[in-house]
Design an enzyme around this catalytic site. Structure first.
Site, PDB file in Angstrom:
ATOM      1  CG  ASP A  71      -1.935   1.141   1.191  1.00  9.05           C
ATOM      2  OD1 ASP A  71      -1.802   2.028   0.310  1.00  9.05           O
ATOM      3  OD2 ASP A  71      -2.839   1.158   2.038  1.00  9.05           O
ATOM      4  N   GLY A  94       3.419   4.217 -14.859  1.00  5.79           N
ATOM      5  CA  GLY A  94       2.497   4.625 -15.912  1.00  5.79           C
ATOM      6  C   GLY A  94       1.259   5.304 -15.368  1.00  5.79           C
ATOM      7  NE  ARG A  96      -5.584  10.874 -14.689  1.00  4.02           N
ATOM      8  CZ  ARG A  96      -6.879  11.008 -14.959  1.00  4.02           C
ATOM      9  NH1 ARG A  96      -7.418  12.209 -15.027  1.00  4.02           N
ATOM     10  NH2 ARG A  96      -7.631   9.941 -15.145  1.00  4.02           N
ATOM     11  CG  HIS A 137      -8.175   4.190 -23.123  1.00  2.00           C
ATOM     12  ND1 HIS A 137      -7.247   3.453 -22.419  1.00  2.00           N
ATOM     13  CD2 HIS A 137      -9.269   4.293 -22.317  1.00  2.00           C
ATOM     14  CE1 HIS A 137      -7.751   3.101 -21.254  1.00  2.00           C
ATOM     15  NE2 HIS A 137      -8.985   3.609 -21.156  1.00  2.00           N
ATOM     16  CG  ASP A 167      -2.050   1.405 -25.522  1.00  2.00           C
ATOM     17  OD1 ASP A 167      -2.052   2.627 -25.320  1.00  2.00           O
ATOM     18  OD2 ASP A 167      -3.008   0.674 -25.232  1.00  2.00           O
TER      19      ASP A 167
END
Length: 363
Positions: A71, A94, A96, A137, A167
């Site tokens: 965590d 990866g 934001r 995306h 991607d």
């Protein structure tokens, strides 16, 4: 000969990146694919998993690394990540922009503990810019780069391809390239740096081929005139008598002549295929001709020649094709198809290694 069947536990880690340590923060899409590429070539990868997983487990892309569930929103989890980063050469994330910083794991915090670390960041829009904080995306990143507009039929909207272009082509491969470039530079400077790999940057870089040819008129990106997008009769797919498809692409005159000779082409096809005015008529003629035989019959006539021909296969069929089998392109591991590590190396080949559920640190 059938695709080789094996388990992933039998092969030790090997490859040109043996000894490289990579700390990966779990996500989906291009980041784990980049980590897979590095692991396949020998890197030791520890993945930090979130409790409950990332929501999209993939036994192929997720192969070859050890995992540790933490965590990272807690002080203990963050401290353990920073300890692991101290012993790493590369970090891959990866998320934001700004998320890692808010958790105390951004480049500034990590470089304080390990100045030599190469910090690889994978996003769609990039770390900066008006859209940096927006969700998106593959289809969105292709749309804004000019690539998507060129893909599709003559009429109707653009058609998104598989997310190979954004991607993985413009994303994970450019991240891997950037990481290796930063590691090379570190050998001289002694310090690491941040690699800002954005899919919009990578796809735009891939579009330079077309950008370079457009001013001279050597190519068009209009879908009804694009030589490489299915508009030309000699660079597209056709349906055979059995409903299966084939692909032809003899762009060069000598290869086109080979195709015309082998299929005993009618006169309408021998006038040259570089005039878009003739493309509709020629495409219809080729469609009628290829519909007269099955895919297997066309393979028997054209495969292996200079006619630039191949059958259109699905993934399972691709793994069974004699060429792919001879090269060992695919392996069946525990009932799942795995592509072999790529590229190939003469002295230090990569390998598909075991994935361990948990670890406490570096070996």
């Amino acid at each position: 000969m059938s695709t080789a069947t094996a388990t992933a536990t039998a092969t030790p880690r090997q490859g040109p990146l043996l000894g490289l340590r990579v700390l990966e923060f779990a996500s989906i899409g291009p980041s784990p694919h980049c980590a897979m590429l590095l692991a396949d070539l020998g890197a030791e990868v520890i993945r930090i998993e979130r409790e409950g997983g990332n929501g999209w487990p993939n036994p192929v892309v997720d192969r070859g690394r050890n995992s540790l569930t933490l965590d990272i929103r807690t002080e203990a989890g963050r401290d353990q990540c920073l300890t692991l980063a101290e012993g790493a050469d590369v970090l891959i994330e990866g998320l934001r922009p700004g998320v890692m910083e808010r958790m105390g794991l951004g480049p500034e915090q990590v470089h304080t503990r390990n100045p030599r670390l190469v910090y690889g960041r994978m996003t769609g829009w990039g770390q900066t810019g008006p859209l940096a904080q927006s969700a998106g995306h593959d289809i969105n990143y292709l749309a804004i780069t000019g690539a998507l507009a060129a893909i599709g039929g003559r009429e109707g909207p653009a058609i998104p391809p598989l997310n190979l272009v954004g991607d993985f082509g413009g994303g994970s491969l450019y991240l891997a390239f950037g990481i290796m470039a930063a590691l090379w530079e570190r050998e001289r400077s002694g310090v690491g740096q941040v690699v800002d790999a954005a899919i919009v940057d990578g796809v735009s870089s891939m579009m330079t081929f077309f950008a370079g040819l457009l001013p001279s008129g050597a190519i068009s990106l209009e879908r009804d005139r694009n030589l490489l997008a299915g508009a030309a009769p000699h660079y597209r797919c056709y349906t055979c008598a059995d409903g299966r498809d084939i692909a032809i692409g003899p762009l060069e005159p000598q290869f086109l002549a080979e195709l015309m000779e082998r299929i005993d082409a009618p006169d309408v096809l021998r006038q040259g295929c570089n005039d878009p005015v003739l493309w509709t008529e020629q495409s219809e003629a080729l469609a009628s001709l290829f519909a007269s035989r099955t895919q297997a019959e066309w393979c028997a006539l054209l495969e292996g020649s200079d006619a630039c021909f191949a059958p259109v296969l699905n993934l399972e069929e691709a793994a069974q094709h004699p060429h792919m089998q001879q090269r060992g392109v695919y392996r069946d591991i525990d009932g799942t198809l795995h592509a072999a590590p790529a590229p190939r190396f003469s002295r230090t080949p990569g390998s598909i290694t075991d994935t361990v559920e948990s670890t406490s640190g570096w070996d």
